[in-house]
Design an enzyme around this catalytic site. Structure first.
Site, PDB file in Angstrom:
ATOM      1  N   TYR A   1     -45.897  -2.414 -18.969  1.00 11.56           N
ATOM      2  CA  TYR A   1     -45.303  -1.075 -18.918  1.00 11.56           C
ATOM      3  C   TYR A   1     -46.274  -0.169 -19.648  1.00 11.56           C
ATOM      4  CZ  TYR A   1     -41.208  -3.645 -17.542  1.00 11.56           C
ATOM      5  OH  TYR A   1     -40.345  -4.477 -16.879  1.00 11.56           O
TER       6      TYR A   1
ATOM      7  N   GLN B   1     -43.033 -11.197  -3.751  1.00 15.36           N
ATOM      8  CA  GLN B   1     -42.188 -11.001  -2.569  1.00 15.36           C
ATOM      9  C   GLN B   1     -42.956 -11.226  -1.271  1.00 15.36           C
ATOM     10  OE1 GLN B   1     -39.916  -7.534  -3.239  1.00 15.36           O
ATOM     11  NE2 GLN B   1     -39.277  -7.284  -1.129  1.00 15.36           N
TER      12      GLN B   1
ATOM     13  N   LEU C   1     -30.903  -1.204  13.881  1.00 19.46           N
ATOM     14  CA  LEU C   1     -29.482  -0.925  14.107  1.00 19.46           C
ATOM     15  C   LEU C   1     -29.330   0.589  14.179  1.00 19.46           C
ATOM     16  CD1 LEU C   1     -26.417  -2.093  13.874  1.00 19.46           C
ATOM     17  CD2 LEU C   1     -26.566  -1.124  11.582  1.00 19.46           C
TER      18      LEU C   1
ATOM     19  N   ASP D   1     -30.135  -4.727  -2.314  1.00 16.39           N
ATOM     20  CA  ASP D   1     -30.244  -3.325  -2.712  1.00 16.39           C
ATOM     21  C   ASP D   1     -29.193  -2.447  -2.038  1.00 16.39           C
ATOM     22  OD1 ASP D   1     -32.386  -4.063  -4.247  1.00 16.39           O
ATOM     23  OD2 ASP D   1     -33.812  -2.653  -3.364  1.00 16.39           O
TER      24      ASP D   1
ATOM     25  N   LEU E   1     -35.554  -9.858   1.058  1.00 16.83           N
ATOM     26  CA  LEU E   1     -35.105 -11.070   0.360  1.00 16.83           C
ATOM     27  C   LEU E   1     -33.612 -11.317   0.566  1.00 16.83           C
ATOM     28  CD1 LEU E   1     -37.117 -10.666  -2.961  1.00 16.83           C
ATOM     29  CD2 LEU E   1     -37.543 -12.300  -1.124  1.00 16.83           C
ATOM     30  N   GLY E   2     -32.822 -10.238   0.598  1.00 17.72           N
ATOM     31  CA  GLY E   2     -31.384 -10.399   0.773  1.00 17.72           C
ATOM     32  C   GLY E   2     -31.042 -10.857   2.184  1.00 17.72           C
TER      33      GLY E   2
ATOM     34  N   GLY F   1     -36.599  -6.053 -15.751  1.00 24.11           N
ATOM     35  CA  GLY F   1     -35.753  -7.245 -15.872  1.00 24.11           C
ATOM     36  C   GLY F   1     -36.022  -8.155 -14.691  1.00 24.11           C
TER      37      GLY F   1
END
Ligand SMILES: Cc1cc2nc3c(=O)[nH]c(=O)nc-3n(C[C@H](O)[C@H](O)[C@H](O)COP(=O)(O)OP(=O)(O)OC[C@H]3O[C@@H](n4cnc5c(N)ncnc54)[C@H](O)[C@@H]3O)c2cc1C
Length: 506
Positions: A217, A114, A138, A300, A16-17, A309
């Site tokens: 949870y 996601q 990389l 991350d 996502l980043g 959250g």
């Protein structure tokens, strides 16, 4: 070293980043190469849910509607702490479609997973001209005064090549080899728990409402874990805590996973099909800095937050957007390189708030035995996502209030905060996010060297919320953050905006 190719930005990572950074760079005309060592985008319903602020940013990238399609038919949220999906319920965190923040943004939050969002971002990034390559790793890099030289391994052919880039964006995940190579330290509680992640297919009609996104949870005598329903029919996921000093993933064969799923669902006859098991560590880490020279940490790689959250994926998208508009401004010659200092200055403290607030959630929801004075205070989720104040040289703050956040239900319109949402007929100030924009009601500002939309304010709310009166103006950055404002027009309004931009952009 001879260089095989040349790009402006190399983005390492296509989660996502990385995909957000790639998309928003390509959208601004930057020559960007994105790489991922994996074979494709995530197949796991990991980070689920896009809050209002994320949707505003995705809207500027032209992907908001496609992202929302991933949760069509799901219009409510159920989050509980319970022994099993059938109860008993220990604590209800959210039940149903209540969304107090709906008055704060024109966007509605998404509940897409996601595995749906990443392909949407990838397709759009490619359509905008980005080159994204999978199975490309990389293996090393070095930077000098003018750029970064990276060595890439094509994992299909085994061939190595080098690429030269002006900047490198490291969106290479929680273990971030780039962060490690740079020797950037992390602080935090570290590993909180280890999990066996189980993706499975089963008919859960008896215990799940399909028009609700469900997250439980689970705390029961057999195990502690998290159950997450996906938007794919029959597909769900559960994470079960285990102790890696006493057990290994081999101790979780499909038969044992199935038994745990029967406990979790409260359905003793359930015959789930186990699709995949993985291991995963829940942790709390924040990098001490998000930048080293020409390299920037995103998602991350910048911080690892407990998923309690649902902020890991949202922050990754926010980081990607932030570094993209700043790098693009520098590469297009609109800003000096000093603008890039604002990435660490603004996103670093934000990463800390996200990780700390999520750690507090984790302790309250899953690990009450950890409660104590060393656990950070709770962080209000609406303040965090819609009331965070950016502090850097890229905003001209003119007050001495040190608070890191404000109540977005009472937005002040001050520099550093996201522009308040004010309904303008069928429009909103958020419609102008994406580009530098001057919010004003006075035509005297119309020659300012940024977008100046024509706005009407029949109720006076726009003038009041933005603190600009009838004649002042508020300058919004591409991310919708107020960079500067004044209540009175200067003698030369356009010149004043030019001066302000020069100060902000170096
Ligand atoms: C099991 C699990 C459950 C989760 N649940 C939630 C949740 O409920 N809510 C939530 O908000 N978040 C959750 N998260 C976290 C969330 O998925 C992450 O915060 C988010 O995906 C971060 O995205 P990212 O782009 O920073 O990193 P990642 O998605 O981890 O992507 C890292 C990328 O870097 C690439 N890469 C790494 N090294 C190299 C290299 N040397 N060369 C080339 N490429 C490389 C990888 O191929 C990958 O494309 C969960 C994570 C996991 C693992």
């Amino acid at each position: 070293m001879t260089t095989d190719e040349r790009v402006q930005v190399l983005v390492v990572g296509a989660g996502l980043g990385g995909l957000s950074a790639t998309l928003f760079l390509a959208q601004r005309g930057v020559r960007v190469l994105g790489i991922s060592k994996h074979g494709g985008t995530s197949t796991h319903p990991r980070a689920t849910g896009q809050h209002h602020r994320t949707m505003e940013l995705l809207r500027t990238g032209g992907v908001a509607d496609e992202v929302l399609q991933g949760s069509e038919g799901v219009d409510g949220l159920v989050i509980k702490v319970a022994e099993s999906l059938r109860g008993p319920v220990l604590h209800t965190i959210v039940h149903d479609g209540e969304d107090p923040a709906s008055a704060l943004s024109p966007e509605r939050p998404g509940l897409s997973g996601q595995e749906h969002v990443e392909p949407v971002l990838l397709d759009r990034a490619r359509a905008l001209g980005a080159d994204v390559r999978f199975r490309t790793e990389l293996t090393s890099f070095e930077q000098d005064g003018t750029g970064v030289t990276a060595r890439l391994l094509d994992r299909t052919t085994g061939r190595s090549s080098t690429v030269r880039a002006d900047y490198l964006v490291a969106a290479d995940g929680a273990h971030s080899p780039v962060r490690q190579a740079l020797g950037i330290e992390r602080t935090g509680r570290g590993r909180l728990s280890s999990h066996i992640g189980i993706v499975f297919d089963a008919d859960l009609d008896d215990v799940l409402a399909h028009d609700r996104f469900t997250l439980f949870y689970l705390r029961n005598p057999a195990f502690t874990g998290v159950f997450v329903a996906s938007n794919t029919p029959r597909r769900n996921a559960m994470a079960v805590e285990y102790d890696p000093t006493r057990e290994s993933p081999a101790d979780y064969p499909p038969s044992r996973c199935a038994e745990l799923l029967r406990v979790a669902t409260g359905l003793p006859d359930l015959e789930p099909e186990i699709v995949e098991t993985t291991t995963w560590e829940m942790a709390h880490w924040v990098s001490t800095r998000l930048r080293d020279g020409r390299v920037f940490l995103v998602g991350d790689a910048a911080k690892v937050t407990p998923p309690t959250g649902g902020l890991g994926g949202n922050t990754a998208i926010g980081d990607g957007f932030d570094i993209a508009w700043k790098l693009a401004a520098v590469l297009r010659g609109e800003a000096g390189p000093g603008l890039l200092d604002s990435y660490d200055a603004e996103r670093g403290p934000y990463a800390r708030l996200v990780a700390d607030g999520s750690l507090n959630n984790y302790v309250r929801r899953m690990a009450p035995h950890l409660a104590g004075p060393d656990i950070p205070d709770p962080v209000d989720p609406h303040q965090l996502t819609l009331g965070y104040r950016c502090r850097s040289r890229a905003v001209l703050i003119d007050d001495d209030d040190p608070a890191p956040m404000e109540d977005p239900f009472q937005p002040s319109g001050r520099p550093g905060f996201r522009a308040p949402h004010v309904p303008l007929g069928d429009r909103s100030p958020a419609d102008f996010f994406g580009d530098w924009t001057l919010i004003t009601l006075d035509p005297a500002w119309r020659d300012a060297p940024v977008r100046v939309p024509e706005l009407a304010d029949p109720t006076g709310e726009l003038a009041r919320r933005f603190g600009i009166g009838a004649r002042g103006a508020s300058l919004l950055r591409p991310d919708g953050v107020v960079a500067w404002r004044t209540a009175e027009p200067p003698d030369d309004p356009a010149g004043a905006v030019r001066d302000v931009l020069a100060r902000l952009l170096g």
